[in-house]
Write an enzyme that holds these catalytic residues in place. Structure first.
Site, PDB file in Angstrom:
ATOM      1  N   GLY A  60      22.348  61.000 -40.313  1.00 26.11           N
ATOM      2  CA  GLY A  60      22.631  62.446 -40.390  1.00 26.11           C
ATOM      3  C   GLY A  60      21.908  63.176 -39.256  1.00 26.11           C
ATOM      4  O   GLY A  60      22.501  63.989 -38.531  1.00 26.11           O
ATOM      5  N   HIS A  61      20.612  62.866 -39.091  1.00 24.21           N
ATOM      6  CA  HIS A  61      19.850  63.492 -37.993  1.00 24.21           C
ATOM      7  C   HIS A  61      20.439  63.102 -36.635  1.00 24.21           C
ATOM      8  O   HIS A  61      20.542  63.921 -35.731  1.00 24.21           O
ATOM      9  CB  HIS A  61      18.386  63.026 -38.020  1.00 24.21           C
ATOM     10  CG  HIS A  61      17.631  63.405 -39.257  1.00 24.21           C
ATOM     11  ND1 HIS A  61      17.169  62.465 -40.149  1.00 24.21           N
ATOM     12  CD2 HIS A  61      17.240  64.611 -39.735  1.00 24.21           C
ATOM     13  CE1 HIS A  61      16.536  63.070 -41.127  1.00 24.21           C
ATOM     14  NE2 HIS A  61      16.559  64.368 -40.912  1.00 24.21           N
ATOM     15  N   SER A  83      20.103  60.865 -46.736  1.00 24.91           N
ATOM     16  CA  SER A  83      18.958  61.734 -47.004  1.00 24.91           C
ATOM     17  C   SER A  83      17.706  60.883 -46.847  1.00 24.91           C
ATOM     18  O   SER A  83      17.701  59.709 -47.240  1.00 24.91           O
ATOM     19  CB  SER A  83      19.037  62.268 -48.444  1.00 24.91           C
ATOM     20  OG  SER A  83      17.773  62.759 -48.853  1.00 24.91           O
TER      21      SER A  83
END
Ligand code: PAF
Length: 281
Positions: free
Chosen positions: A36-37, A185
């Site tokens: 995600g990052h 996450s």
């Protein structure tokens, strides 16, 4: 890739970058970097001359009983991932640099900062707004990148940028999911195998809710929330904190089904609190 640890040096870097006529993209993170990052950073690298990534586990956005002390850290892994991307600088301040002794100035977000996740985490969004404002002042980005996974956070950040007249474009990047649907996450690292498997119910429930909303058979948002709730409750390791259907800009509760809307949920899987969401349009 430059590693910068002080506000003074970060500021000097950004001023020099701007003096060269280059623009700055910024991805603020709390580290333990995942795909995600990486997608936020990839978008920034593509759209800006220079990309700055910050890694700072921000104590003011954690409640007294939350996981600040055990928040996942992977300094070596993070640095390795960043060095494979086209990141120009990484800002790595310590807590005393950001919150020196006597620090007492906070950005308070009323209204949407106090509902949904803000209801169970009362100072969370004030902590987020304070650190993001401070990082924006230090890094002076032209664009800043945030993940849709923290949907309410993106709405809060757009609000502070608008209301405090910050000249920064906020870019929200789509949720990145594992192949089986679990939203990426850093907190997924807390899950046991059994809990990780149970957590898949969250994405499935969102898909189910979205299907009901688009089916034309359900008019009341409450009915859909109830059905989603019952669906999730079948998974005994999962405890729902909320399932809500809201407007995408102001997060107001929707009563009659309409689009665009966002289904938001928060739940504990074992002792790990996870959030997820789906835009319905
Ligand atoms: O989304 C996060 O990782 C954090 O809330 C942020 C935006 C880096 C602020 O600490």
């Amino acid at each position: 890739m430059q590693v910068i640890t002080t506000i003074k040096d970060m500021n000097a870097f950004s001023k020099a970058t701007k003096a060269e006529g280059k623009n700055i993209g910024f991805a603020p993170t709390m580290g333990a970097l995942h795909k995600g990052h990486i997608s936020l950073i990839g978008n920034s690298v593509e759209q800006n001359d220079v990309t700055v990534v910050s890694i700072f586990v921000n104590p003011t956005q954690f409640g007294p009983t939350e996981d600040f002390n055990k928040y996942p850290k992977d300094h070596k892994g993070d640095m390795k991932k960043l060095s494979n991307l086209d990141v120009t600088a990484v800002f790595l301040p310590d807590v005393a640099e950001i919150y020196p002794k006597g620090f007492s100035t906070f950005v308070y977000v009323g209204g949407i900062g106090c509902i949904l996740c803000g209801a169970s985490r009362p100072d969370h969004f004030n902590g987020v707004a304070t650190i993001v404002t401070k990082l924006f002042n230090i890094v002076m980005p032209d664009r800043a990148y945030f993940g849709q996974k923290d949907y309410q956070q993106t709405v809060v950040i757009k609000k502070i940028v608008r209301e405090l007249a910050m000249n920064i474009d906020i870019v929200v990047c789509p949720i990145v999911r594992e192949d089986d649907g679990l939203a990426m996450s850093s907190r997924n690292a807390y899950l046991s195998d059994e809990e990780r498997n149970a957590a898949l119910i969250l994405n499935k429930a969102l898909e189910y809710g979205k299907g009901l909303m688009l089916s034309g058979r359900e008019e009341k948002a409450n009915h859909i929330k109830e059905k989603m709730g019952a669906f999730i409750k079948a998974e005994s390791l999962v405890t729902i904190e909320y399932v809500e259907i809201v407007g995408p800009v102001y997060l107001e509760n929707i009563k009659e089904v309409k689009t665009p809307a966002v289904i938001l949920l928060a739940a504990k899987v074992g002792t790990t609190r996870l959030i997820d969401n789906m835009i319905v349009e």
